[in-house]
Design an enzyme around this catalytic site. Structure first.
Site, short mmCIF file in Angstrom:
data_model
loop_
_atom_site.label_atom_id
_atom_site.label_comp_id
_atom_site.label_asym_id
_atom_site.label_seq_id
_atom_site.Cartn_x
_atom_site.Cartn_y
_atom_site.Cartn_z
N GLN B 259 0.83 -1.20 0.00
CA GLN B 259 0.00 0.00 0.00
C GLN B 259 0.86 1.25 0.00
O GLN B 259 0.63 2.19 -0.76
CB GLN B 259 -0.91 -0.01 1.22
N HIS B 262 2.43 3.11 -3.15
CA HIS B 262 1.69 4.00 -4.04
C HIS B 262 2.14 5.45 -3.85
O HIS B 262 1.96 6.28 -4.74
CB HIS B 262 0.18 3.93 -3.77
N GLU B 327 -10.49 2.13 2.72
CA GLU B 327 -10.71 1.61 1.36
C GLU B 327 -10.57 0.08 1.34
O GLU B 327 -11.41 -0.63 0.81
CB GLU B 327 -9.68 2.25 0.42
N HIS B 328 -9.45 -0.40 1.92
CA HIS B 328 -9.20 -1.85 1.99
C HIS B 328 -9.06 -2.28 3.44
O HIS B 328 -8.32 -1.63 4.19
CB HIS B 328 -7.88 -2.20 1.29
N ASP B 361 -6.36 -6.19 -6.50
CA ASP B 361 -6.02 -5.12 -7.44
C ASP B 361 -6.03 -5.60 -8.88
O ASP B 361 -6.20 -4.80 -9.81
CB ASP B 361 -4.62 -4.57 -7.14
N HIS B 420 -52.40 19.88 -8.74
CA HIS B 420 -52.11 18.47 -8.47
C HIS B 420 -53.40 17.75 -8.08
O HIS B 420 -53.70 16.67 -8.59
CB HIS B 420 -51.09 18.34 -7.34
#
Lengths: 430, 430
Positions: B259, B262, B327-328, B361, B420
């Protein structure tokens, strides 16, 4: 006069394109003002919210009285006549029954390699519902926003509603009571959206903000998107009626008027295969508009934005409907099911002569919060799924991991992410 | 040094809150510059797109060469080694097989009153996929965006990818070829988003724009939202590993490194019930970082944003996980299923010791486009539903309309919408 088009006219394509491109609301750029309000609420919290509320709404609040207490809510709700409460209860129960059927199923399975894959749905924890004050303050909208959130399993619903000059519509509070909402703040505008998104000492932040509002509210939602989820940017309401010779011109005209009376850029369009119906509806519009107690808004909307379009076939009507991608589409036909598959872009479709759009606004059971301004091309009406989110699940056995390792490590290599590859290969050598 | 926290520490709550609130990306305010670019593209079309592309990307394009021709795509794709193409094909096929299972079912029924209610799903017509150039230009992301769109039934997919100095990653084009994308433009930045959203003479507008990008791209997506749909505002990637004494410290460290590599604000957090594991992972991080060919980015990310948190129980770990809403989330446990129900907010959950996040991934089959920056509280990973929209259906029989008329007309009255009410009552008197 509303626009009259015939698909046989030489300039039809150009004029129809103009109709599609026409803007129906003045898009004031208030982004700098909104950014300043959000920054102010983030830095000064309740004090900023109270100050801005008093400045814009003349509401006479302090940081301690932002929230309505239970006594106030109950007292206001009791001012509402019994038949109105009963009607709201019918609406609530039908909306609830329909939305219960929207609850999604989890789906988890194991594939041939031994990989477990799945999708699991869970509710959002806390939701903020924005309810406009003033002209477009609709108790039905309280139900349409709150019920799907409850059905989704949202555990906290906070409602904000501006109270210009300290006044609030009692029917709004009655609807909130029926929907089981007890956390209500007398705030509105960008300051209310900012308080919901970022939280203050007295207002805990939420995870998602839904509900319509003016240019300040819409811009604030756009700016806080990411910090919280939002539903959509609501625009003026609109209806497209597709009718053939089987339609009753008086009923069609009544539906076009019901849409036009929203004002504020609301648009009513009739597309018909029957030129006699086109004429009869135009005549009926004049007759019925004259009978409407408050006809000015509806007449103005019809004359400025309305259109009657004559086409050669129902297939052509469907093509135009897909280009318009209307919030509401009525199929005023004896056999609406036959045309239904051809209508691909619409917020909601109303089937047959006995389904005026207004029935869906209140008690049909479906949601009346729908995509406007051609956004039905990509967006959906509000529903239970909007208050939930999906988590994907992935599980490998040792042998599944071995089987997938080579392609995974290869792609990691080409993406220059050696650590990714190593996190896989390290598990193979033991 | 990464942060080390223990839930038993007196100041734990304050320090954990700081970790949650920490910003991991510099949020440059480029909104004025982006608004100017969008306005320019809207008024000058292709000429503006070409000019801006040459200015920012030094790409040497003209309005006539914005689109890659089939020969160029084929030639570039053929530069990619066979094993990479084969790996991308495996990934494609597995992603496709999983996403096929996400296709929603229409649901239409008639209730006791005779009201037909339903939800119908239809695909978005045209989608634009933004693929970043440069560092984070990932062929796997092409597949992750394109495959769910295809499965949804989207009939047109337009891809944009900037080509700084005229260069393009051949693997991107190989992935596009495998995914069946033939409409590709060598453009990027806010100008590409504007071209997709509003269209130019050579680029037809789309209905939805998806894919990650830099601050200009993210801001442009925010600004065009409403004109088109967008997926989400992507932030730095992140992983949370929940581990007990059954976890292998070397494997956990490898996942944290995957991770961190990145860069750009990526965050790796370990939460463990086992203080010995915490220490062993810290040691392994040093050992494995030293082995990584390009260790600088991963080391920097780990030291600046990483954290190892020791907790008293797995229940407490789940509570922290829900607050982080990562996220993960990896469950590095012998029995991940036991903890699974307690994890309510996560983009994706990876089950057990043999499921490194990196497998998801690439070739697991689930989607790697997932909500970041705590947005898993309200958002979901990319899937087939993101390329479809719901239309609600409503149909009344004459008797159903009669049964519902009274409450509907009552609510219309309290909302001051006489038209209406009349659109309903006019149908009762015939």
């Amino acid at each position: 006069m509303p626009l009259r088009l015939d698909s046989a006219d030489r300039d039809f394509e150009a004029r129809f394109s103009d109709l599609l491109a026409g803007k129906r609301e003045s898009s004031r750029d208030v982004s700098d003002a909104v950014a300043a309000i959000i920054a102010d609420v983030r830095s000064r919290g309740d004090a900023a919210v109270a100050e801005l509320t008093n400045r814009y709404d003349k509401a006479g609040v302090t940081a301690d009285t932002l929230r309505l207490d239970a006594r106030e809510i109950g007292a206001a709700a009791r001012q509402v006549p019994d038949n109105v409460r009963a009607a709201l209860q019918v609406a609530h129960d039908r909306i609830r029954a329909h939305h219960e059927k929207q609850k999604p199923q989890d789906h988890v399975y194991t594939d041939a390699l031994g990989v477990t894959l799945g999708t699991r749905w869970t509710p959002v924890d806390a939701v903020g519902i924005y309810v406009p004050g003033g002209l477009a303050s609709y108790p039905s909208s309280v139900l349409m926003n709150a019920v799907p959130a409850h059905v989704a399993g949202v555990s906290r619903i906070a409602m904000v509603v501006p109270t210009p000059n300290g006044e609030i519509n009692p029917a709004i509070l009655a609807a909130a009571e029926i929907a089981g909402i007890t956390e209500i703040y007398r705030i509105g505008g960008a300051q209310a959206v900012a308080a919901l998104a970022y939280g203050t000492a007295s207002i805990a932040r939420v995870d998602k903000v839904v509900g319509p509002g003016n240019a300040y509210v819409a811009t604030a939602k756009r700016q806080v998107f990411g910090q919280v989820g939002i539903d959509m940017i609501a625009g003026p309401s609109e209806v497209l009626v597709i009718a053939d010779g089987s339609a009753n011109p008086a009923w069609v005209a009544a539906d076009l008027i019901a849409q036009a009376e929203h004002g504020a850029g609301a648009q009513s369009i009739l597309v018909t295969t029957d030129s006699r119906l086109a004429g009869a509806v135009a005549t009926e519009m004049e007759r019925q508009l004259a009978l409407l107690p408050k006809q000015a808004l509806a007449r103005e909307g019809w004359e400025e934005f309305g259109a009657i379009i004559t086409v050669a076939s129902l297939d052509q009507a469907a093509d135009l409907a897909n280009r318009i991608a209307s919030e509401h589409v009525e199929l005023a036909l004896d056999d609406p099911q036959a045309l239904l598959p051809a209508i691909r872009h619409a917020g909601a479709i109303f089937l047959g002569h006995h389904t005026p759009e207004a029935i869906g606004d209140y008690v049909g059971g479906s949601n009346h919060v729908l995509p406007t301004a051609r956004s039905a091309r990509f967006a959906s009406g509000l529903g239970v799924l909007d208050f939930m989110k999906r988590t994907s699940l992935l599980g490998c056995t040792p042998s599944a991991l071995s089987a997938l390792a080579e392609p995974a490590v290869t792609i990691a290599g080409v993406e220059d992410l050696d650590g990714h590859g190593r996190s896989i290969s390290i598990r193979l050598n033991t």
